[in-house]
Write an enzyme that holds these catalytic residues in place. Sequence first.
Site, mmCIF file in Angstrom:
data_model
loop_
_atom_site.group_PDB
_atom_site.id
_atom_site.type_symbol
_atom_site.label_atom_id
_atom_site.label_comp_id
_atom_site.label_asym_id
_atom_site.label_seq_id
_atom_site.Cartn_x
_atom_site.Cartn_y
_atom_site.Cartn_z
ATOM 1 C CE LYS A 14 -6.140 2.834 7.352
ATOM 2 N NZ LYS A 14 -4.927 3.130 6.533
ATOM 3 C CD GLU B 208 -2.584 1.468 2.608
ATOM 4 O OE1 GLU B 208 -2.351 0.258 3.423
ATOM 5 O OE2 GLU B 208 -2.737 2.617 3.530
ATOM 6 N NE ARG C 272 -0.002 8.374 5.342
ATOM 7 C CZ ARG C 272 -0.279 7.379 6.723
ATOM 8 N NH1 ARG C 272 1.001 6.877 7.594
ATOM 9 N NH2 ARG C 272 -1.171 6.633 6.775
HETATM 10 C C1 3PG Z 1 -2.170 3.432 8.286
HETATM 11 O O1 3PG Z 1 -2.216 4.428 7.597
HETATM 12 O O2 3PG Z 1 -3.268 3.023 7.984
HETATM 13 C C2 3PG Z 1 -1.380 3.948 9.706
HETATM 14 O O3 3PG Z 1 -0.656 5.067 9.048
HETATM 15 C C3 3PG Z 1 -0.694 2.598 9.855
HETATM 16 O O4 3PG Z 1 -0.318 2.509 11.177
HETATM 17 P P1 3PG Z 1 1.096 2.104 11.535
HETATM 18 O O5 3PG Z 1 1.851 2.783 11.470
HETATM 19 O O6 3PG Z 1 0.849 1.946 13.224
HETATM 20 O O7 3PG Z 1 1.323 0.505 11.212
#
Ligand code: 3PG
Length: 317
Positions: free
Chosen positions: A128, A40, A44
């Site tokens: 999600k 994924e 960002r």
């Molecule tokens: C996401 O985009 O789902 C989260 O930023 C993932 O979270 P994590 O960095 O705690 O794994």
Amino acid sequence: MDILEKLSLAGLVPIIKVDDANDAVPLCRALVEGGLPVAEITFRTAAAPEAIRLVKENLPECVLAAGTVLTVEQARQAVESGAGCILSPGFNPKVVSYCVENGIPVIPGCSCPSDIEAALEFGLKLVKIFPAESLGGVKFLKALSGPYVNMGFAPTGGLNESNMLDYLALPKVKCVGGSWMVPSDAVKNKDWAKITEQTKRAVKLMLGLKLIHVGINNASPEDALKNAALMSKLTGLPVKDGNSAAFVGDEFEFCKVKKPGTLGHIAIGTNNIVRAKWHLEYMGFEFDEPGYNAEGKMTSVYLKDEIAGFAVHLLQK
Ligand code: 3PG
């Protein structure tokens, strides 16, 4: 097979952020080498569309999703670049409706029952749950599983090696996502070997492959019982006599009738047999037709080839 099904078979979705689009291919190659052809790539950073395009071009076997998609424009760009599905941290009706209208698989972030009901209105089957740990973790997901019987969950946010199995054990959890397999310092240092190692560990932990029993062929039922008695004397484990075999403890199966394998068979348990089969096939193993129970759930599946005279089958733990 649609992409949501593929994500569910893969079970793990590494969440990636790259500042330089040129890092995306070696990074995703590291995931592929770790046994996980899934990524994924998040919006960002401005590098996301180009990163998606490069991975699509160079690693076509990679199941490619775009994450942190916050606008319709980003969704459009993601799909144009080659993403097969759209994920977002929250529920944005504009993004979801754009995706649904254009037949683009979408997994919006949900953090409460109202979000899930909004997703149901759009006919979605997978959402999600973000940020899963902060929202209450497994307890929160268990509570959501009651009312929303047909909704699958893909929790992310705060997941790692120490809690992912608790999430994956919930029937409604179709896959889990997280950035822990792709630590930002490893990306910064282009330490692709570290990413491969973290990924391998995560896949191994998820599948939980473990020896359950060894089945040993015998010349006759009498021989099976005689050998079982000897093994019982040796180990102190009790004999459980059955129709087709005498078990000694749960570990040794002395077959009274001919079962698969020249010498016998080895049963390897797994946390999720369907997922394990998919991952092992990806590694190049071939399987015979699986066995199913009355509810249609896969319970056992044999490898096509023996190992050292033993047939090997997976078993749902
Ligand atoms: C996401 O985009 O789902 C989260 O930023 C993932 O979270 P994590 O960095 O705690 O794994």
